[in-house]
Design a protein around this motif. Structure first.
Motif, PDB file in Angstrom:
ATOM      1  N   THR A  19      -8.899  13.483 -10.072  1.00 34.44           N
ATOM      2  CA  THR A  19      -8.821  14.552  -9.073  1.00 34.44           C
ATOM      3  C   THR A  19      -8.542  14.019  -7.674  1.00 34.44           C
ATOM      4  N   GLY A  20      -8.202  12.726  -7.577  1.00 31.49           N
ATOM      5  CA  GLY A  20      -7.961  12.152  -6.254  1.00 31.49           C
ATOM      6  C   GLY A  20      -6.787  12.777  -5.539  1.00 31.49           C
ATOM      7  N   ILE A  21      -5.790  13.256  -6.301  1.00 26.46           N
ATOM      8  CA  ILE A  21      -4.658  13.967  -5.730  1.00 26.46           C
ATOM      9  C   ILE A  21      -4.832  15.439  -6.089  1.00 26.46           C
ATOM     10  N   ALA A  22      -4.841  16.297  -5.079  1.00 30.16           N
ATOM     11  CA  ALA A  22      -5.180  17.707  -5.337  1.00 30.16           C
ATOM     12  C   ALA A  22      -4.617  18.598  -4.257  1.00 30.16           C
ATOM     13  N   LEU A  23      -4.459  19.869  -4.600  1.00 30.79           N
ATOM     14  CA  LEU A  23      -4.054  20.864  -3.609  1.00 30.79           C
ATOM     15  C   LEU A  23      -5.151  21.023  -2.559  1.00 30.79           C
ATOM     16  N   SER A  24      -4.752  21.334  -1.354  1.00 27.60           N
ATOM     17  CA  SER A  24      -5.740  21.528  -0.268  1.00 27.60           C
ATOM     18  C   SER A  24      -6.441  22.865  -0.462  1.00 27.60           C
TER      19      SER A  24
ATOM     20  N   PRO B 197       0.513  16.699 -13.000  1.00 22.43           N
ATOM     21  CA  PRO B 197       0.292  16.260 -14.387  1.00 22.43           C
ATOM     22  C   PRO B 197       1.076  14.993 -14.733  1.00 22.43           C
ATOM     23  N   ARG B 198       2.273  14.854 -14.217  1.00 22.15           N
ATOM     24  CA  ARG B 198       3.086  13.674 -14.521  1.00 22.15           C
ATOM     25  C   ARG B 198       2.539  12.443 -13.809  1.00 22.15           C
ATOM     26  N   ILE B 199       2.021  12.631 -12.585  1.00 26.37           N
ATOM     27  CA  ILE B 199       1.395  11.501 -11.883  1.00 26.37           C
ATOM     28  C   ILE B 199       0.156  11.036 -12.631  1.00 26.37           C
ATOM     29  N   ARG B 200      -0.628  11.978 -13.123  1.00 23.82           N
ATOM     30  CA  ARG B 200      -1.863  11.603 -13.835  1.00 23.82           C
ATOM     31  C   ARG B 200      -1.559  10.927 -15.168  1.00 23.82           C
TER      32      ARG B 200
ATOM     33  N   ILE C  28       0.872  -1.179   0.000  1.00 20.76           N
ATOM     34  CA  ILE C  28       0.000   0.000   0.000  1.00 20.76           C
ATOM     35  C   ILE C  28       0.903   1.220   0.000  1.00 20.76           C
ATOM     36  N   THR C  29       0.649   2.148  -0.909  1.00 25.36           N
ATOM     37  CA  THR C  29       1.483   3.337  -1.016  1.00 25.36           C
ATOM     38  C   THR C  29       0.604   4.509  -1.444  1.00 25.36           C
ATOM     39  N   THR C  30       1.191   5.579  -1.935  1.00 21.59           N
ATOM     40  CA  THR C  30       0.441   6.739  -2.428  1.00 21.59           C
ATOM     41  C   THR C  30       0.961   7.121  -3.807  1.00 21.59           C
ATOM     42  N   PRO C  31       0.209   7.937  -4.547  1.00 24.27           N
ATOM     43  CA  PRO C  31       0.681   8.362  -5.877  1.00 24.27           C
ATOM     44  C   PRO C  31       2.038   9.069  -5.839  1.00 24.27           C
ATOM     45  N   LEU C  32       2.286   9.907  -4.828  1.00 25.16           N
ATOM     46  CA  LEU C  32       3.563  10.616  -4.772  1.00 25.16           C
ATOM     47  C   LEU C  32       4.714   9.635  -4.542  1.00 25.16           C
TER      48      LEU C  32
ATOM     49  N   PHE D 201       5.803  27.730   0.817  1.00 22.83           N
ATOM     50  CA  PHE D 201       4.456  27.165   0.686  1.00 22.83           C
ATOM     51  C   PHE D 201       3.908  27.393  -0.726  1.00 22.83           C
ATOM     52  N   GLN D 202       4.032  28.611  -1.207  1.00 20.57           N
ATOM     53  CA  GLN D 202       3.530  28.916  -2.549  1.00 20.57           C
ATOM     54  C   GLN D 202       4.323  28.164  -3.614  1.00 20.57           C
ATOM     55  N   ALA D 203       5.639  28.049  -3.409  1.00 21.99           N
ATOM     56  CA  ALA D 203       6.464  27.304  -4.359  1.00 21.99           C
ATOM     57  C   ALA D 203       6.055  25.840  -4.398  1.00 21.99           C
ATOM     58  N   SER D 204       5.756  25.274  -3.227  1.00 20.88           N
ATOM     59  CA  SER D 204       5.327  23.876  -3.151  1.00 20.88           C
ATOM     60  C   SER D 204       4.048  23.663  -3.956  1.00 20.88           C
ATOM     61  N   ARG D 205       3.086  24.539  -3.762  1.00 21.21           N
ATOM     62  CA  ARG D 205       1.814  24.402  -4.471  1.00 21.21           C
ATOM     63  C   ARG D 205       2.005  24.563  -5.983  1.00 21.21           C
ATOM     64  N   ASN D 206       2.833  25.522  -6.378  1.00 18.97           N
ATOM     65  CA  ASN D 206       3.046  25.758  -7.811  1.00 18.97           C
ATOM     66  C   ASN D 206       3.737  24.563  -8.471  1.00 18.97           C
ATOM     67  N   VAL D 207       4.757  24.039  -7.808  1.00 18.17           N
ATOM     68  CA  VAL D 207       5.492  22.903  -8.372  1.00 18.17           C
ATOM     69  C   VAL D 207       4.587  21.679  -8.490  1.00 18.17           C
ATOM     70  N   LEU D 208       3.809  21.435  -7.462  1.00 21.64           N
ATOM     71  CA  LEU D 208       2.900  20.290  -7.505  1.00 21.64           C
ATOM     72  C   LEU D 208       1.866  20.442  -8.615  1.00 21.64           C
ATOM     73  N   GLN D 209       1.211  21.590  -8.656  1.00 18.97           N
ATOM     74  CA  GLN D 209       0.129  21.810  -9.616  1.00 18.97           C
ATOM     75  C   GLN D 209       0.635  21.818 -11.053  1.00 18.97           C
ATOM     76  N   ASP D 210       1.786  22.449 -11.273  1.00 18.41           N
ATOM     77  CA  ASP D 210       2.264  22.643 -12.642  1.00 18.41           C
ATOM     78  C   ASP D 210       3.119  21.482 -13.153  1.00 18.41           C
ATOM     79  N   GLU D 211       3.816  20.785 -12.277  1.00 17.64           N
ATOM     80  CA  GLU D 211       4.785  19.796 -12.733  1.00 17.64           C
ATOM     81  C   GLU D 211       4.508  18.376 -12.235  1.00 17.64           C
ATOM     82  N   ILE D 212       4.295  18.222 -10.936  1.00 19.49           N
ATOM     83  CA  ILE D 212       4.218  16.876 -10.363  1.00 19.49           C
ATOM     84  C   ILE D 212       2.872  16.214 -10.649  1.00 19.49           C
TER      85      ILE D 212
END
Length: 320
Positions: free
Chosen positions: A315-320, A304-307, A244-248, A291-302
């Motif tokens: 949408t199971g993985i999403a910003l809070s 999309p690649r996970i999906r 059992i793991t997570t997408p990240l 914090f803002q950098a984390s959200r931007n990197v996740l939304q823009d780069e990480i």
């Protein structure tokens, strides 16, 4: 009144290089410039001073009396300018704080590099730790770290700022060679047919999975217990069991993606949230920037690649 042209540090450096070596070519070589540039600098100096500073009739070149007088002061001027540059740079660094950052491995290995790169633009130094969530939380409380990215919000401590970054569901990974056998089966079937590979119970991640399994009434027999996502995925890919793991975490260990198949977690849903935690009234601007950098990197780069790897995540993985 006509202004008299002055000598700049650049031409003085070239003059000093020639004076030290006794050669235009050697002086140019020591500075990494062309001999023509050095010749032009010496000519400029002599035109401004209206006298010769080099005795060109001798080899190696010798300084004239005027050249000796210039050399004595030129060295001092060059040293003063070098010290001035260091002083200004040090003053600039002093205005930028040093910050100590901790991140869980899955976040550090995926979003971490881009975030640290952005932090270095505003911090004089970034000390970076990665590892288990419990050790990160303890380091924050002991003031060994200033900011952590963790699934542990450290709820029992006061005067902390907790920023929720994102949430993600837990998923199942099985060996690719047995994927057809385990599609749409219950957890009970997985546990009965294939050994369960655990994340270490010493970690926040592993202990959360164990609590989930107990709530569901399952107690897989002890087999393998591992700290890192890469090793867990490698063991699953080798056909030794399932996990059992997570997408990240899956994305972190994507080198094994061809050897494993990820599926939704059977039974009740399980998810985790990742937080940024820092102390009140300390590094507030840097913490917000991180914090803002984390959200931007996740939304823009990480994300999309996970999906791309796991299209059914949606949408199971999403910003809070």
């Amino acid at each position: 009144m006509k202004s008299t042209p002055g000598l700049d540090v650049r031409v003085l450096r070239m003059f000093e290089a020639v004076a030290a070596s006794g050669s235009l070519s050697e002086g140019a070589k020591s500075l990494g410039v062309t001999q023509s540039a050095v010749s032009q600098a010496i000519a400029q100096i002599e035109a401004i001073l209206q006298t010769q500073v080099l005795d060109r009739s001798r080899r190696p070149l010798r300084l004239t009396p005027a050249g000796i007088a210039l050399s004595r002061r030129a060295r001092q001027i060059i040293d003063d300018v070098d010290r001035l540059v260091i002083h200004v740079r040090d003053a600039d660094l002093a205005s930028k704080p040093a910050i100590r950052v901790g991140m869980i491995d899955s976040f550090a290995a995926t979003a971490g590099p881009e975030i640290v790169q952005r932090l270095t633009a505003t911090a004089s130094q970034v000390l970076f730790w990665s590892g288990l969530a419990y050790s990160q939380s303890a380091a924050l409380l002991n003031r060994q770290l200033d900011l952590i990215v963790t699934p542990d919000p450290v709820e029992d401590a006061d005067r902390l700022i907790r920023r929720s970054i994102f949430s993600e569901p837990f998923i199942v990974v099985v060996p690719a060679t047995r994927a057809a056998e385990f599609r749409k089966v219950e957890l009970k079937t997985l546990i009965e047919r294939l050994p369960f590979i655990r994340f270490s119970g010493r970690s926040h991640f592993g202990s959360g999975i164990e609590r989930y399994l107990r709530r569901c009434g399952h107690s897989p027999r002890p087999f393998l217990e591992i700290d890192t996502s890469d090793v867990v995925m490698g063991m699953v890919g080798a056909g030794l069991g399932w996990a059992i793991t997570t997408p990240l975490c899956y994305f972190q260990a994507r080198a094994y993606a061809a050897q494993v198949v990820a599926m939704p977690l059977p039974g009740p849903a399980l998810s985790r949230s990742i937080y940024q935690v820092s102390r009140e009234d300390e590094f507030e601007e840097l913490a917000e920037s991180c914090f803002q950098a984390s959200r931007n990197v996740l939304q823009d780069e990480i994300f999309p690649r996970i999906r791309e790897l796991l299209p059914w995540i949606k949408t199971g993985i999403a910003l809070s």
